[in-house]
Design a protein around this motif. Sequence first.
Motif, PDB file in Angstrom:
ATOM      1  N   GLY A 584      -4.694   3.423 -13.961  1.00  0.00           N
ATOM      2  CA  GLY A 584      -4.412   3.033 -12.212  1.00  0.00           C
ATOM      3  C   GLY A 584      -3.481   1.673 -12.326  1.00  0.00           C
ATOM      4  N   HIS A 585      -3.797   0.732 -13.030  1.00  0.00           N
ATOM      5  CA  HIS A 585      -3.054  -0.711 -13.021  1.00  0.00           C
ATOM      6  C   HIS A 585      -3.047  -1.072 -11.579  1.00  0.00           C
ATOM      7  N   GLY A 586      -4.252  -0.997 -10.969  1.00  0.00           N
ATOM      8  CA  GLY A 586      -4.149  -1.753  -9.495  1.00  0.00           C
ATOM      9  C   GLY A 586      -3.652  -0.773  -8.606  1.00  0.00           C
ATOM     10  N   MET A 587      -3.381   0.484  -8.762  1.00  0.00           N
ATOM     11  CA  MET A 587      -2.805   1.272  -7.562  1.00  0.00           C
ATOM     12  C   MET A 587      -4.072   1.637  -6.717  1.00  0.00           C
ATOM     13  N   SER A 588      -3.702   1.417  -5.448  1.00  0.00           N
ATOM     14  CA  SER A 588      -4.431   1.303  -4.361  1.00  0.00           C
ATOM     15  C   SER A 588      -4.506   3.003  -3.668  1.00  0.00           C
ATOM     16  N   VAL A 589      -5.528   3.788  -3.604  1.00  0.00           N
ATOM     17  CA  VAL A 589      -5.624   5.290  -3.275  1.00  0.00           C
ATOM     18  C   VAL A 589      -6.909   4.961  -2.225  1.00  0.00           C
ATOM     19  N   LEU A 590      -6.538   5.692  -1.149  1.00  0.00           N
ATOM     20  CA  LEU A 590      -7.205   6.064   0.065  1.00  0.00           C
ATOM     21  C   LEU A 590      -7.787   7.619  -0.416  1.00  0.00           C
ATOM     22  N   VAL A 591      -8.909   7.703  -0.721  1.00  0.00           N
ATOM     23  CA  VAL A 591      -9.708   8.999  -0.713  1.00  0.00           C
ATOM     24  C   VAL A 591     -10.271   9.489   0.580  1.00  0.00           C
ATOM     25  N   VAL A 592      -9.701  10.701   0.879  1.00  0.00           N
ATOM     26  CA  VAL A 592     -10.378  11.319   2.268  1.00  0.00           C
ATOM     27  C   VAL A 592     -11.300  12.675   1.830  1.00  0.00           C
ATOM     28  N   GLU A 593     -12.394  12.533   1.598  1.00  0.00           N
ATOM     29  CA  GLU A 593     -13.248  13.828   1.195  1.00  0.00           C
ATOM     30  C   GLU A 593     -14.474  13.790   1.936  1.00  0.00           C
ATOM     31  N   ASP A 594     -14.875  15.115   2.448  1.00  0.00           N
ATOM     32  CA  ASP A 594     -16.273  15.189   3.293  1.00  0.00           C
ATOM     33  C   ASP A 594     -17.244  15.606   2.376  1.00  0.00           C
ATOM     34  N   ASN A 595     -17.095  16.168   1.274  1.00  0.00           N
ATOM     35  CA  ASN A 595     -18.083  16.510   0.177  1.00  0.00           C
ATOM     36  C   ASN A 595     -18.273  15.147  -0.657  1.00  0.00           C
ATOM     37  N   ALA A 596     -19.582  14.633  -0.319  1.00  0.00           N
ATOM     38  CA  ALA A 596     -20.097  13.333  -1.006  1.00  0.00           C
ATOM     39  C   ALA A 596     -20.206  13.584  -2.471  1.00  0.00           C
TER      40      ALA A 596
END
Length: 711
Positions: A584-596
Amino acid sequence: MQTEQRNSLRLLQWMMAASLALPIALFVFASAVSYVSTQKIADREIERALDVAQEHALKVFETIDRSLSEINEMIRGVPDTAIKSREEAFHARLKQLADSLPQMKSAWIFDAHGGALVNSLAFPAPDIDFSDRDYFRVHVARDAGIFIGRALTPRAPYQGASFFSVSRRRQTEDGSFAGVIQASVLPEYFENFYARIGRDEGSFFALGLTDGTVLARFPVLDNSVNIDRDGPIRHKIAENPMSGLVTVTSAADGIERRLGYQKLAEYPIYVSAGLATSAIRARWLATMSQHLIFGVPATALLFLLLLLALRRTRHLHAEASKRLEAEEALKHGQRLEALGQLTGGVAHDFNNLLTVIGASADLLRRPGLPEERRLRYADAISDTVARAAKLTAQLLAFARRQNLKPEVFDVGQCVKALTEIVGTLAGSPIEIVTDVPDEPCFIDADAGQFETALINMAVNARDAMSGKGRLSIKVGTVTNLPGSSANADGAHGYVAVSVEDTGIGIPQEQFGRIFEPFFTTKEVGQGTGLGLSQVFGFAKQSGGEVMVASQVGKGSTFTLYLPRVSGDDRAQQVPVEDVPQADGHGMSVLVVEDNAEVGAFATHALTELGYVITLVGNATQALAELTGHADRFDVVFTDVVMPGMTGIDLAGEIRRHFDLPVVLTSGYSHVLSQNGSYGFELLQKPYSIEQLTRVLHKVARWRVLKRGAAE
């Protein structure tokens, strides 16, 4: 006193008038409501009867169409002299075919001059000229496809009931006219069927051509008018040519009817069903007469009468609902056997896969497990998950619900590239022959699914030859599908990819089941029965068709037809596989997932690889994170199927308001299967961390390149 008397009289007069006016007004209102309700119930009955008649007619004409195709295949490449010399044998086969179909009176084969080469009625065939018949004349100048003619009477010396013809053209190898194949169909077959289902008073059924010619009807008239070119029904059909519901007066018997009509999808035939308006009014009057009996004596009973009418109406609606549910249950019942087979096959295959996964997981829990065994069990779980994903993809392909990734590519080049793989799968004893044209044959389809379909057909051909024989793959172009005169969209025709083998062939009784999921004639463990199902589903969802020709003992030919395109829309894209896996090297990712569980898995795995992860459970929370803080993120990774706002809706909002790339993920979505990914990158579930990191870096790299080009 006189004033009081006048007032009393006036009051009595008003009361008398009211005692008449109020019941009359309420009765008129109740009559109108009952009339509308009766009309609606009658319309629903007509529509249900029309569905039954339309399904029956479609099955009959499809059966006749297949019979003509069977006759055509029987005499394909056989000259007229050979047919005449073998007339007795052909007569026996035609008679057997005609006797097996109650709707068919006879079957004929005519030469190019209208002479009967052979028929199912008599041997030898009398020397009579039939070139004046409409079913012959229409095919002389051009290929008219399947032609359905008007009702005719037998020509001497033949006798019996009247008939109408279904015919198709015979052609030589160079496409010139060689004669006609014709089947005589009995109108009384349809009339008997309509008599069985039209038991209600005033019932009406008819089968007719698009020009208004009536082929069969119920009730039957001795002197019926068989054509209505300019009547009201023709004008109504002109306004709504496919289907409709109209009230017209018949030119044949002068009876006014409420009629529903529907055109058979692939044939110039209309089916209609209806009720005489007098019968509908009789139902209404019968209902209202009961109201009159209880409503006339006194206004005090009016409320009770209306209550009874309401209960009666509710009862009628309940009965109508029960009948509709029963009819739906009957339709679903016809599919139960196929669904049972599908469910059993899925359960069997998935239980096998789950057994491997469960056993491997149990073995991984054993203490002191050597590293070599631990890796072997982990690989077994990973491989089994991949097989389960492939099985799911094959099921979605058969159901035409897979998420396709269409691209424009040359079929010929793709077939050349796969030749070596096909040769390896087939084995050295099988000779591989390919015939690919020099000119490009472009299609717009999912290249991976096309390769899978070709390999599935090749593997099926290999198994049919038991390891020895010749497997031929041919690529060509056609203007339209066999048996159809309609060109593909865009008028580019079709690309035809045929796989021919020299194997054992397919028995006739198995033809109707070869594309069923989990149907296989192989031994247990030799095949899942999903290969040809994937071919069928891919062809249908891509706007094409798959056809089979086979002869027992001489092999089979599977031909995949896909719509051809010009090739001008080819896009230069970087596939995900070309993007190297990276941390990743610090890449910022917004993860949207309704299954916990899925969200936690992706978060933990990406965090270990150096990504900065923010996990939210729905699209509303994702938009809240992005509002005012969009610069914190490099990529948005969202599930498609979520409660409330879907992932596709969220991606659209991000595209409109934020400069962020979006990656969609889904195991299955009917929206994606119908409309594609709307231009967003799509990662199919189940996915591996390697696939996820590749697609994240791919879209992030595109974003950097896009910004560089803008600067």
